[in-house]
Design a protein around this motif. Structure first.
Motif, mmCIF file in Angstrom:
data_model
loop_
_atom_site.group_PDB
_atom_site.id
_atom_site.type_symbol
_atom_site.label_atom_id
_atom_site.label_comp_id
_atom_site.label_asym_id
_atom_site.label_seq_id
_atom_site.Cartn_x
_atom_site.Cartn_y
_atom_site.Cartn_z
ATOM 1 N N ARG A 80 -92.894 71.391 -33.452
ATOM 2 C CA ARG A 80 -91.432 71.318 -33.315
ATOM 3 C C ARG A 80 -90.872 72.552 -32.619
ATOM 4 N NH1 ARG A 80 -86.866 68.754 -35.822
ATOM 5 N NH2 ARG A 80 -85.112 69.665 -34.717
ATOM 6 N N LYS A 103 -82.171 55.500 -38.850
ATOM 7 C CA LYS A 103 -83.534 55.962 -39.131
ATOM 8 C C LYS A 103 -84.580 55.025 -38.537
ATOM 9 C CE LYS A 103 -81.991 59.444 -41.299
ATOM 10 N NZ LYS A 103 -81.618 60.525 -40.413
ATOM 11 N N GLN A 128 -86.678 62.527 -38.094
ATOM 12 C CA GLN A 128 -85.826 63.695 -37.920
ATOM 13 C C GLN A 128 -84.721 63.438 -36.906
ATOM 14 O OE1 GLN A 128 -88.189 67.314 -37.347
ATOM 15 N NE2 GLN A 128 -89.969 66.198 -38.090
ATOM 16 N N THR A 159 -81.168 62.881 -35.042
ATOM 17 C CA THR A 159 -79.871 63.555 -35.114
ATOM 18 C C THR A 159 -78.725 62.544 -35.167
ATOM 19 O OG1 THR A 159 -79.713 63.725 -32.701
ATOM 20 C CG2 THR A 159 -80.729 65.583 -33.876
#
Length: 158
Positions: A88, A36, A30, A32
């Motif tokens: 999260r 990756k 996840q 930003t």
């Protein structure tokens, strides 16, 4: 909660991150930023920080890391902070109060922390553009910020 998280982080295989050794290639869940995998940041000096929402010193380190990214990003520094909260929503609540002006990744499973053998929050690793670990640091105190920044500046690509 802290004891449970630390026990969880220490469980499983860990790779010690010693200076002059290659940094483990980790997934950046996840994230930003476009990368990756950590290896996709080769060519940049990476200040990798591990944090959690319950970590008091993390609230102090976030503005400092944002300033680092702003001051040195154009010279090849990439600040990347990996959150280790299981929920999260806990990380999001922290970020609403203490915004991040740098790249983030979210690793609820703690795989990245296990690979780096993280033992406390916050913990940081400075990784050279060639992927070698330059140094590791545990904790954050405002009075140490100048010394840490000087070490980062010294490692920036010329």
């Amino acid at each position: 909660m802290r004891a449970a998280l630390l026990a969880w982080l220490l469980a499983g295989a860990a790779q010690a991150t010693e200076p002059s050794q290659p940094a483990p290639d980790i997934a950046l869940p996840q994230a930003t930023l476009a990368a990756k995998q950590l290896s996709e940041l080769r060519g940049q000096l990476v200040y990798l920080d591990f944090w959690a929402s319950w970590c008091g010193p993390c609230r102090q380190s976030f503005p400092w890391m944002g300033e680092l990214q702003k001051k040195y990003g154009a010279r090849g520094l990439q600040v990347l902070a990996i959150n280790l909260d299981k929920q999260r929503a806990d990380a999001d609540a922290f970020l609403a109060r203490t915004p991040a002006a740098f790249a983030l990744a979210f690793d609820a499973q703690g795989e990245a922390a296990k690979r780096f053998a993280i033992k406390g929050m916050p913990s940081s690793v400075l990784i050279a553009p060639d992927g070698q670990v330059l140094w590791t640091h545990r904790g954050f105190r405002v009075e140490e910020a100048g010394e840490l920044e000087a070490r980062i500046v010294q490692a920036l690509p010329r």
